[in-house]
Scaffold this motif. Structure first.
Motif, mmCIF file in Angstrom:
data_model
loop_
_atom_site.group_PDB
_atom_site.id
_atom_site.type_symbol
_atom_site.label_atom_id
_atom_site.label_comp_id
_atom_site.label_asym_id
_atom_site.label_seq_id
_atom_site.Cartn_x
_atom_site.Cartn_y
_atom_site.Cartn_z
ATOM 1 N N LEU A 7 -28.037 3.429 -19.736
ATOM 2 C CA LEU A 7 -28.963 2.656 -20.549
ATOM 3 C C LEU A 7 -30.028 3.585 -21.112
ATOM 4 C CD1 LEU A 7 -30.295 0.051 -21.629
ATOM 5 C CD2 LEU A 7 -31.447 -0.143 -19.396
ATOM 6 N N ILE A 8 -30.225 3.517 -22.408
ATOM 7 C CA ILE A 8 -31.259 4.290 -23.088
ATOM 8 C C ILE A 8 -32.067 3.317 -23.922
ATOM 9 C CG2 ILE A 8 -31.742 6.142 -24.737
ATOM 10 C CD1 ILE A 8 -28.912 7.254 -23.993
ATOM 11 N N THR A 9 -33.390 3.423 -23.815
ATOM 12 C CA THR A 9 -34.277 2.588 -24.615
ATOM 13 C C THR A 9 -35.445 3.436 -25.085
ATOM 14 O OG1 THR A 9 -35.422 0.446 -24.709
ATOM 15 C CG2 THR A 9 -35.660 1.715 -22.663
ATOM 16 N N ASP A 10 -36.318 2.835 -25.841
ATOM 17 C CA ASP A 10 -37.502 3.529 -26.331
ATOM 18 C C ASP A 10 -38.667 2.559 -26.271
ATOM 19 O OD1 ASP A 10 -36.578 1.906 -28.588
ATOM 20 O OD2 ASP A 10 -38.091 2.970 -29.739
ATOM 21 N N ALA A 11 -39.829 3.037 -26.665
ATOM 22 C CA ALA A 11 -41.009 2.175 -26.705
ATOM 23 C C ALA A 11 -41.747 2.372 -28.019
ATOM 24 C CB ALA A 11 -41.920 2.476 -25.513
ATOM 25 N N GLY A 12 -41.016 2.732 -29.059
ATOM 26 C CA GLY A 12 -41.621 3.027 -30.350
ATOM 27 C C GLY A 12 -42.110 1.798 -31.084
ATOM 28 N N SER A 13 -43.058 2.022 -32.000
ATOM 29 C CA SER A 13 -43.689 0.935 -32.752
ATOM 30 C C SER A 13 -42.927 0.521 -33.999
ATOM 31 C CB SER A 13 -45.112 1.342 -33.141
ATOM 32 O OG SER A 13 -45.907 1.428 -31.993
ATOM 33 N N THR A 14 -41.868 1.211 -34.318
ATOM 34 C CA THR A 14 -40.972 0.787 -35.399
ATOM 35 C C THR A 14 -39.558 0.819 -34.841
ATOM 36 O OG1 THR A 14 -40.699 3.012 -36.307
ATOM 37 C CG2 THR A 14 -42.503 1.679 -37.205
ATOM 38 N N LYS A 15 -38.673 0.057 -35.430
ATOM 39 C CA LYS A 15 -37.343 -0.062 -34.851
ATOM 40 C C LYS A 15 -36.205 0.342 -35.781
ATOM 41 C CE LYS A 15 -37.624 -0.031 -31.374
ATOM 42 N NZ LYS A 15 -38.870 0.511 -30.974
ATOM 43 N N GLN A 16 -36.290 0.045 -37.077
ATOM 44 C CA GLN A 16 -35.142 0.316 -37.946
ATOM 45 C C GLN A 16 -34.715 1.772 -37.893
ATOM 46 O OE1 GLN A 16 -34.423 -2.203 -41.676
ATOM 47 N NE2 GLN A 16 -36.637 -1.854 -41.651
ATOM 48 N N ALA A 17 -35.640 2.680 -38.112
ATOM 49 C CA ALA A 17 -35.307 4.106 -38.143
ATOM 50 C C ALA A 17 -34.818 4.582 -36.782
ATOM 51 C CB ALA A 17 -36.518 4.921 -38.601
ATOM 52 N N ILE A 18 -35.448 4.110 -35.706
ATOM 53 C CA ILE A 18 -35.065 4.540 -34.362
ATOM 54 C C ILE A 18 -33.670 4.044 -34.011
ATOM 55 C CG2 ILE A 18 -35.589 4.218 -31.903
ATOM 56 C CD1 ILE A 18 -38.582 4.256 -32.738
ATOM 57 N N VAL A 19 -33.394 2.772 -34.282
ATOM 58 C CA VAL A 19 -32.085 2.204 -33.954
ATOM 59 C C VAL A 19 -30.988 2.884 -34.774
ATOM 60 C CG1 VAL A 19 -30.682 0.098 -34.065
ATOM 61 C CG2 VAL A 19 -33.003 0.009 -33.118
ATOM 62 N N GLU A 20 -31.239 3.128 -36.051
ATOM 63 C CA GLU A 20 -30.245 3.819 -36.887
ATOM 64 C C GLU A 20 -29.965 5.218 -36.354
ATOM 65 O OE1 GLU A 20 -31.583 3.696 -40.950
ATOM 66 O OE2 GLU A 20 -31.592 1.499 -40.958
ATOM 67 N N ARG A 21 -31.021 5.941 -35.991
ATOM 68 C CA ARG A 21 -30.842 7.303 -35.470
ATOM 69 C C ARG A 21 -30.112 7.278 -34.134
ATOM 70 N NH1 ARG A 21 -29.450 12.132 -36.180
ATOM 71 N NH2 ARG A 21 -30.643 13.714 -35.103
ATOM 72 N N ALA A 22 -30.444 6.316 -33.276
ATOM 73 C CA ALA A 22 -29.776 6.205 -31.979
ATOM 74 C C ALA A 22 -28.275 5.970 -32.165
ATOM 75 C CB ALA A 22 -30.396 5.079 -31.160
ATOM 76 N N ARG A 23 -27.906 5.159 -33.143
ATOM 77 C CA ARG A 23 -26.482 4.912 -33.404
ATOM 78 C C ARG A 23 -25.754 6.196 -33.810
ATOM 79 N NH1 ARG A 23 -27.806 -0.431 -36.684
ATOM 80 N NH2 ARG A 23 -27.869 -1.888 -34.945
ATOM 81 N N GLU A 24 -26.468 7.092 -34.471
ATOM 82 C CA GLU A 24 -25.882 8.354 -34.914
ATOM 83 C C GLU A 24 -25.700 9.344 -33.771
ATOM 84 O OE1 GLU A 24 -28.464 9.898 -37.934
ATOM 85 O OE2 GLU A 24 -28.126 8.201 -39.277
ATOM 86 N N VAL A 25 -26.613 9.359 -32.813
ATOM 87 C CA VAL A 25 -26.604 10.428 -31.807
ATOM 88 C C VAL A 25 -26.198 9.996 -30.402
ATOM 89 C CG1 VAL A 25 -28.301 11.799 -33.067
ATOM 90 C CG2 VAL A 25 -29.083 10.226 -31.305
ATOM 91 N N ASP A 64 -29.431 -6.637 -23.035
ATOM 92 C CA ASP A 64 -29.041 -5.839 -21.882
ATOM 93 C C ASP A 64 -29.638 -6.500 -20.645
ATOM 94 O OD1 ASP A 64 -27.990 -2.875 -21.055
ATOM 95 O OD2 ASP A 64 -29.627 -3.578 -19.766
ATOM 96 N N GLU A 65 -28.787 -7.050 -19.780
ATOM 97 C CA GLU A 65 -29.260 -7.788 -18.605
ATOM 98 C C GLU A 65 -30.161 -6.946 -17.714
ATOM 99 O OE1 GLU A 65 -26.430 -9.924 -16.252
ATOM 100 O OE2 GLU A 65 -25.331 -10.596 -18.038
ATOM 101 N N GLN A 66 -29.786 -5.687 -17.502
ATOM 102 C CA GLN A 66 -30.572 -4.816 -16.623
ATOM 103 C C GLN A 66 -31.982 -4.591 -17.189
ATOM 104 O OE1 GLN A 66 -28.977 -0.864 -16.292
ATOM 105 N NE2 GLN A 66 -30.241 -0.355 -14.511
#
Length: 188
Positions: A7-25, A64-66
């Motif tokens: 499980l990987i998550t973040d705590a950033g104040s914006t989501k579109q750019a972070i989620v798109e980048r996470a899908r790439e890497v 994500d249940e956890q």
């Protein structure tokens, strides 16, 4: 390397750019964008609070249940949103307040003598102006479109209030509507 299923998550104040980048890497782990709506103007261990998340919204951009279980354990209130909806909404409730606080503090700084007579309202409204710019630089870069849209709307509302200075009935309606909205915020 990430183990499969991690499980990987973040705590950033914006989501579109972070989620798109996470899908790439992130190919082997599972990524869920997260944003605890419990920020402060200070950061670091010395600014930590045990109950920081209690009762505060914690936005997730996936299921994500956890992770959802952990959010409940820290006392936060789970909110699920798509990344674009998150960025649209936080532009109103987080990013705009930062800019308004910054603008007010700047106005006070440019008005000789104003700080000497400032009471709790000015102090409360300028709290966010204490936030360091380096925290906000990436937020402005990754949510500029939504911030610009909401800033334009806020400027138009301020213009309407200026026009209403000459119309007490219109100003009374504006105050009433704002008081209702502020009351609802405090119930959440």
């Amino acid at each position: 390397a990430v183990r499969p299923g991690t499980l990987i998550t973040d705590a950033g104040s914006t989501k579109q750019a972070i989620v798109e980048r996470a899908r790439e890497v992130i190919h082997r782990g599972r990524f869920v964008g997260g944003h605890p709506m419990a920020g402060k103007e200070a950061r670091g261990a010395e600014a930590a609070e045990a109950d920081l998340f209690r009762g505060r919204p914690y936005v997730l951009t996936g299921a994500d249940e956890q992770l959802e279980s952990w959010i409940g354990k820290i006392g936060a209130r789970l909110v699920k949103l798509e990344p674009a909806e998150h960025d649209r909404l936080v532009a109103v409730v987080s990013h705009l307040p930062q800019l308004l606080s910054t603008a007010l503090a700047s106005l006070i700084a440019d008005c000789p003598g104003a700080a000497r007579v400032a009471g709790p309202a000015a102090v409360d409204l300028t709290r966010l102006a204490l936030s360091p710019y380096d925290i906000w630089r990436d937020i402005f870069a990754t949510n500029a479109g939504e911030i610009d849209r909401v800033l334009s709307t806020a400027i138009a509302r301020l213009e309407t209030l200026r026009e209403n200075l000459q119309s007490q009935p219109d100003m009374q309606v504006a105050f009433g509507r704002a008081a209702e909205a502020a009351s609802e915020l405090r119930k959440s």
